[in-house]
Scaffold this motif. Structure first.
Motif, PDB file in Angstrom:
ATOM      1  N   GLU A 116      -1.684   4.227  -0.755  1.00  8.43           N
ATOM      2  CA  GLU A 116      -2.829   4.207  -1.655  1.00  8.43           C
ATOM      3  C   GLU A 116      -3.954   3.480  -0.950  1.00  8.43           C
ATOM      4  O   GLU A 116      -3.805   2.335  -0.518  1.00  8.43           O
ATOM      5  N   CYS A 117      -5.071   4.155  -0.799  1.00  8.25           N
ATOM      6  CA  CYS A 117      -6.215   3.592  -0.097  1.00  8.25           C
ATOM      7  C   CYS A 117      -7.480   4.084  -0.777  1.00  8.25           C
ATOM      8  O   CYS A 117      -7.577   5.278  -1.104  1.00  8.25           O
ATOM      9  N   HIS A 118      -8.434   3.197  -0.985  1.00 11.28           N
ATOM     10  CA  HIS A 118      -9.672   3.557  -1.691  1.00 11.28           C
ATOM     11  C   HIS A 118      -9.349   4.170  -3.056  1.00 11.28           C
ATOM     12  O   HIS A 118      -9.972   5.136  -3.476  1.00 11.28           O
ATOM     13  N   ASP A 119      -8.319   3.650  -3.733  1.00 13.26           N
ATOM     14  CA  ASP A 119      -7.889   4.121  -5.052  1.00 13.26           C
ATOM     15  C   ASP A 119      -7.458   5.577  -5.071  1.00 13.26           C
ATOM     16  O   ASP A 119      -7.507   6.237  -6.110  1.00 13.26           O
TER      17      ASP A 119
ATOM     18  N   ARG B  72      -5.338  -1.787   9.813  1.00 12.69           N
ATOM     19  CA  ARG B  72      -6.256  -1.971   8.692  1.00 12.69           C
ATOM     20  C   ARG B  72      -6.465  -0.590   8.060  1.00 12.69           C
ATOM     21  O   ARG B  72      -7.238   0.228   8.552  1.00 12.69           O
TER      22      ARG B  72
ATOM     23  N   SER C 293     -10.554  10.329   2.111  1.00 12.91           N
ATOM     24  CA  SER C 293      -9.825  10.047   0.881  1.00 12.91           C
ATOM     25  C   SER C 293     -10.377  10.867  -0.285  1.00 12.91           C
ATOM     26  O   SER C 293      -9.689  11.124  -1.248  1.00 12.91           O
TER      27      SER C 293
ATOM     28  N   GLN D 233      -5.862  -4.801  12.538  1.00 14.74           N
ATOM     29  CA  GLN D 233      -6.079  -6.027  11.777  1.00 14.74           C
ATOM     30  C   GLN D 233      -5.561  -7.229  12.548  1.00 14.74           C
ATOM     31  O   GLN D 233      -6.171  -8.286  12.542  1.00 14.74           O
TER      32      GLN D 233
ATOM     33  N   ASP E 239      -7.948   0.534   5.412  1.00 16.12           N
ATOM     34  CA  ASP E 239      -9.271   0.917   4.908  1.00 16.12           C
ATOM     35  C   ASP E 239     -10.100   1.620   5.972  1.00 16.12           C
ATOM     36  O   ASP E 239     -10.919   2.472   5.656  1.00 16.12           O
ATOM     37  N   ASP E 240      -9.899   1.271   7.249  1.00 19.48           N
ATOM     38  CA  ASP E 240     -10.653   1.910   8.316  1.00 19.48           C
ATOM     39  C   ASP E 240      -9.969   3.171   8.836  1.00 19.48           C
ATOM     40  O   ASP E 240     -10.616   4.058   9.369  1.00 19.48           O
TER      41      ASP E 240
ATOM     42  N   PRO F 240     -13.827   6.884   3.712  1.00 17.71           N
ATOM     43  CA  PRO F 240     -13.978   7.320   2.327  1.00 17.71           C
ATOM     44  C   PRO F 240     -14.069   8.841   2.167  1.00 17.71           C
ATOM     45  O   PRO F 240     -13.517   9.403   1.235  1.00 17.71           O
TER      46      PRO F 240
ATOM     47  N   THR G 139       0.817  -1.217   0.000  1.00 15.45           N
ATOM     48  CA  THR G 139       0.000   0.000   0.000  1.00 15.45           C
ATOM     49  C   THR G 139       0.851   1.267   0.000  1.00 15.45           C
ATOM     50  O   THR G 139       0.343   2.348  -0.260  1.00 15.45           O
TER      51      THR G 139
END
Length: 150
Positions: A84-87, A137, A147, A123, A139-140, A144, A27
């Motif tokens: 890079e997270c959530h594109d 983790r 980002s 995680q 993503d958390d 969104p 990532t």
């Protein structure tokens, strides 16, 4: 009968205070020195602001604050890990990057279930030599809406 070994995880570790954390090295896009961020009005407290990364506006998260460990007063020794997270690209502000290392999945221990909402960021916990490292983790860590701030 052949056993199918799960692929090893390549992780990068970093420090916040006396605690060590890690994320999947896949990532990470780059590691850079602290650059003052431009604050965003009415942003959450953990959002330091945005920086210009080669023409792209990128949010920077104070990871210490996001994890409920206090607020970072950035100095030149601090580092921004671009992930890079959530594109999308975003930066996490940490005290220092420690090392990259490879482990097998059997080193991953689940986070203790204490009913705390903050544990959604965790995680797993890794026991490496005499150290305990918290595997985050991402993503958390990056909701969104953050980002999308860029």
């Amino acid at each position: 009968m052949t056993e199918h070994a799960e692929p090893a995880l390549e992780l990068i570790s970093f420090c916040i205070g006396e605690q060590e954390f890690c994320i999947d090295v896949k990532t990470v896009r780059e590691i850079r020195g602290w650059t003052p961020a431009t604050p965003i009005p009415h942003a959450p407290g953990f959002l330091k602001g945005v920086i210009n990364l080669r023409g792209a506006i990128m949010p920077v998260i104070d990871l210490r604050n996001r994890l409920g460990l206090g607020v970072t007063i950035p100095e030149t020794r601090h580092v921004i890990v671009v992930v890079e997270c959530h594109d999308r690209l975003a930066g996490i502000l940490v005290d220092a990057v420690s090392e990259t290392f490879t482990i097998t999945r059997d080193h991953l221990q689940p986070a203790p279930d204490m009913g705390a909402d903050e544990l959604r960021f965790v995680q797993a916990i890794l026991s490496v030599d005499t150290r305990l490292i918290t595997y985050l983790r991402m993503d958390d860590v990056f909701p969104p809406q953050v980002s999308q701030a860029a």
